[in-house]
Design a protein around this motif. Structure first.
Motif, PDB file in Angstrom:
ATOM      1  N   SER A  41       0.852  -1.190   0.000  1.00  0.00           N
ATOM      2  CA  SER A  41       0.000   0.000   0.000  1.00  0.00           C
ATOM      3  C   SER A  41       0.887   1.240   0.000  1.00  0.00           C
ATOM      4  O   SER A  41       1.724   1.430   0.876  1.00  0.00           O
ATOM      5  CB  SER A  41      -0.897   0.002   1.239  1.00  0.00           C
ATOM      6  N   GLU A  42       0.672   2.078  -0.970  1.00  0.00           N
ATOM      7  CA  GLU A  42       1.509   3.273  -1.118  1.00  0.00           C
ATOM      8  C   GLU A  42       1.373   4.218   0.071  1.00  0.00           C
ATOM      9  O   GLU A  42       2.369   4.775   0.541  1.00  0.00           O
ATOM     10  CB  GLU A  42       1.144   3.993  -2.414  1.00  0.00           C
ATOM     11  N   THR A  43       0.168   4.379   0.581  1.00  0.00           N
ATOM     12  CA  THR A  43      -0.029   5.310   1.696  1.00  0.00           C
ATOM     13  C   THR A  43       0.623   4.793   2.980  1.00  0.00           C
ATOM     14  O   THR A  43       1.287   5.552   3.680  1.00  0.00           O
ATOM     15  CB  THR A  43      -1.522   5.562   1.948  1.00  0.00           C
ATOM     16  N   SER A  44       0.448   3.516   3.288  1.00  0.00           N
ATOM     17  CA  SER A  44       1.047   2.994   4.524  1.00  0.00           C
ATOM     18  C   SER A  44       2.571   2.950   4.414  1.00  0.00           C
ATOM     19  O   SER A  44       3.271   3.213   5.388  1.00  0.00           O
ATOM     20  CB  SER A  44       0.482   1.625   4.876  1.00  0.00           C
ATOM     21  N   ARG A  45       3.082   2.637   3.227  1.00  0.00           N
ATOM     22  CA  ARG A  45       4.532   2.630   3.031  1.00  0.00           C
ATOM     23  C   ARG A  45       5.096   4.035   3.192  1.00  0.00           C
ATOM     24  O   ARG A  45       6.125   4.243   3.840  1.00  0.00           O
ATOM     25  CB  ARG A  45       4.888   2.054   1.662  1.00  0.00           C
ATOM     26  N   ALA A  46       4.396   5.027   2.653  1.00  0.00           N
ATOM     27  CA  ALA A  46       4.851   6.409   2.777  1.00  0.00           C
ATOM     28  C   ALA A  46       4.812   6.867   4.234  1.00  0.00           C
ATOM     29  O   ALA A  46       5.727   7.548   4.704  1.00  0.00           O
ATOM     30  CB  ALA A  46       3.991   7.323   1.905  1.00  0.00           C
ATOM     31  N   GLN A  47       3.760   6.500   4.960  1.00  0.00           N
ATOM     32  CA  GLN A  47       3.676   6.859   6.378  1.00  0.00           C
ATOM     33  C   GLN A  47       4.787   6.193   7.182  1.00  0.00           C
ATOM     34  O   GLN A  47       5.361   6.806   8.078  1.00  0.00           O
ATOM     35  CB  GLN A  47       2.319   6.460   6.952  1.00  0.00           C
ATOM     36  N   LEU A  48       5.067   4.956   6.862  1.00  0.00           N
ATOM     37  CA  LEU A  48       6.098   4.225   7.590  1.00  0.00           C
ATOM     38  C   LEU A  48       7.475   4.828   7.332  1.00  0.00           C
ATOM     39  O   LEU A  48       8.255   5.029   8.264  1.00  0.00           O
ATOM     40  CB  LEU A  48       6.077   2.748   7.184  1.00  0.00           C
ATOM     41  N   LEU A  49       7.773   5.134   6.077  1.00  0.00           N
ATOM     42  CA  LEU A  49       9.089   5.664   5.733  1.00  0.00           C
ATOM     43  C   LEU A  49       9.226   7.144   6.086  1.00  0.00           C
ATOM     44  O   LEU A  49      10.343   7.616   6.318  1.00  0.00           O
ATOM     45  CB  LEU A  49       9.376   5.425   4.251  1.00  0.00           C
ATOM     46  N   ALA A  50       8.127   7.871   6.119  1.00  0.00           N
ATOM     47  CA  ALA A  50       8.176   9.298   6.453  1.00  0.00           C
ATOM     48  C   ALA A  50       8.256   9.523   7.957  1.00  0.00           C
ATOM     49  O   ALA A  50       8.680  10.577   8.402  1.00  0.00           O
ATOM     50  CB  ALA A  50       6.947  10.016   5.892  1.00  0.00           C
ATOM     51  N   GLY A  51       7.870   8.540   8.720  1.00  0.00           N
ATOM     52  CA  GLY A  51       7.895   8.666  10.173  1.00  0.00           C
ATOM     53  C   GLY A  51       9.317   8.648  10.697  1.00  0.00           C
ATOM     54  O   GLY A  51      10.304   8.530   9.959  1.00  0.00           O
ATOM     55  N   SER A  52       9.434   8.754  11.965  1.00  0.00           N
ATOM     56  CA  SER A  52      10.756   8.756  12.592  1.00  0.00           C
ATOM     57  C   SER A  52      11.381   7.367  12.510  1.00  0.00           C
ATOM     58  O   SER A  52      10.674   6.364  12.423  1.00  0.00           O
ATOM     59  CB  SER A  52      10.631   9.189  14.054  1.00  0.00           C
ATOM     60  N   PRO A  53      12.717   7.300  12.527  1.00  0.00           N
ATOM     61  CA  PRO A  53      13.361   5.980  12.520  1.00  0.00           C
ATOM     62  C   PRO A  53      12.972   5.147  13.740  1.00  0.00           C
ATOM     63  O   PRO A  53      12.991   3.925  13.682  1.00  0.00           O
ATOM     64  CB  PRO A  53      14.856   6.313  12.554  1.00  0.00           C
ATOM     65  N   GLY A  54      12.591   5.808  14.814  1.00  0.00           N
ATOM     66  CA  GLY A  54      12.148   5.089  16.001  1.00  0.00           C
ATOM     67  C   GLY A  54      10.859   4.334  15.774  1.00  0.00           C
ATOM     68  O   GLY A  54      10.540   3.406  16.510  1.00  0.00           O
ATOM     69  N   MET A  55      10.093   4.723  14.742  1.00  0.00           N
ATOM     70  CA  MET A  55       8.858   4.009  14.422  1.00  0.00           C
ATOM     71  C   MET A  55       9.096   2.930  13.366  1.00  0.00           C
ATOM     72  O   MET A  55       8.555   1.831  13.451  1.00  0.00           O
ATOM     73  CB  MET A  55       7.809   4.995  13.906  1.00  0.00           C
ATOM     74  N   ALA A  56       9.922   3.231  12.374  1.00  0.00           N
ATOM     75  CA  ALA A  56      10.132   2.297  11.267  1.00  0.00           C
ATOM     76  C   ALA A  56      11.021   1.122  11.669  1.00  0.00           C
ATOM     77  O   ALA A  56      10.767  -0.009  11.249  1.00  0.00           O
ATOM     78  CB  ALA A  56      10.736   3.030  10.070  1.00  0.00           C
ATOM     79  N   LEU A  57      12.036   1.364  12.457  1.00  0.00           N
ATOM     80  CA  LEU A  57      12.973   0.298  12.810  1.00  0.00           C
ATOM     81  C   LEU A  57      12.305  -0.862  13.545  1.00  0.00           C
ATOM     82  O   LEU A  57      12.476  -2.017  13.142  1.00  0.00           O
ATOM     83  CB  LEU A  57      14.144   0.872  13.627  1.00  0.00           C
ATOM     84  N   PRO A  58      11.502  -0.616  14.591  1.00  0.00           N
ATOM     85  CA  PRO A  58      10.829  -1.756  15.234  1.00  0.00           C
ATOM     86  C   PRO A  58       9.881  -2.501  14.297  1.00  0.00           C
ATOM     87  O   PRO A  58       9.730  -3.713  14.392  1.00  0.00           O
ATOM     88  CB  PRO A  58      10.051  -1.124  16.393  1.00  0.00           C
ATOM     89  N   TRP A  59       9.258  -1.783  13.382  1.00  0.00           N
ATOM     90  CA  TRP A  59       8.351  -2.419  12.429  1.00  0.00           C
ATOM     91  C   TRP A  59       9.122  -3.384  11.538  1.00  0.00           C
ATOM     92  O   TRP A  59       8.690  -4.519  11.321  1.00  0.00           O
ATOM     93  CB  TRP A  59       7.641  -1.346  11.603  1.00  0.00           C
TER      94      TRP A  59
END
Length: 146
Positions: A41-59
């Motif tokens: 999903s383009e929107t969820s991928r963009a939200q995940l990558l646009a967020g802080s590294p503290g959010m993307a790394l655990p994911w």
């Protein structure tokens, strides 16, 4: 094992650990599908990558952990169906890895305590029941001989 004794087939109480293994494999498959849907999903991928590294790394760590557990579970299932001699120790190790992952979820996930306890209870109960069965059962010793 004596030569005149027939080789035991998978059956009886061994079907319970086999079913538990298959259920864990299926639940990991569902989780991987959900991760794949989020990545596609383009929107969820963009939200995940646009967020802080503290959010993307655990994911991403969670994604890799789920993938690793799926691969390990599939390998244990394959060994289980081949009735390999190493399977009892491998299955107990697989149970312990499941307990460690549940403890990680309990300790580090931002989920309610009630849900975390339920997540922790299933692997603990499975390990408490199945590890002694795999170490002491004559049926296990007679089945996993290849």
């Amino acid at each position: 094992m004596l030569q005149n004794q027939p080789i035991k087939r998978l059956g009886g109480w061994l079907l319970a650990p086999l079913a538990y293994l298959i259920l864990i494999l299926l639940s990991n498959t569902v989780m991987l599908v959900l991760y794949g849907m989020a990545l596609s999903s383009e929107t969820s991928r963009a939200q995940l990558l646009a967020g802080s590294p503290g959010m993307a790394l655990p994911w991403f760590v969670s994604l890799l952990t789920t993938l690793g557990m799926w691969l390990f579970s599939a390998w244990v299932l394959w060994r289980f169906t081949q009735r390999r001699r190493v399977l009892p120790k491998l299955y107990i190790f697989w149970l312990l890895v499941g307990v460690l992952l549940a403890i990680k979820t309990f300790a580090f996930s931002p989920i309610p305590d009630e849900l975390a306890v339920r997540v922790l209870l299933t692997p603990l109960l499975a390990a408490a029941l199945l590890a002694p069965y795999f170490t002491r059962s004559q049926r296990v010793k007679q089945t996993f001989i290849e």
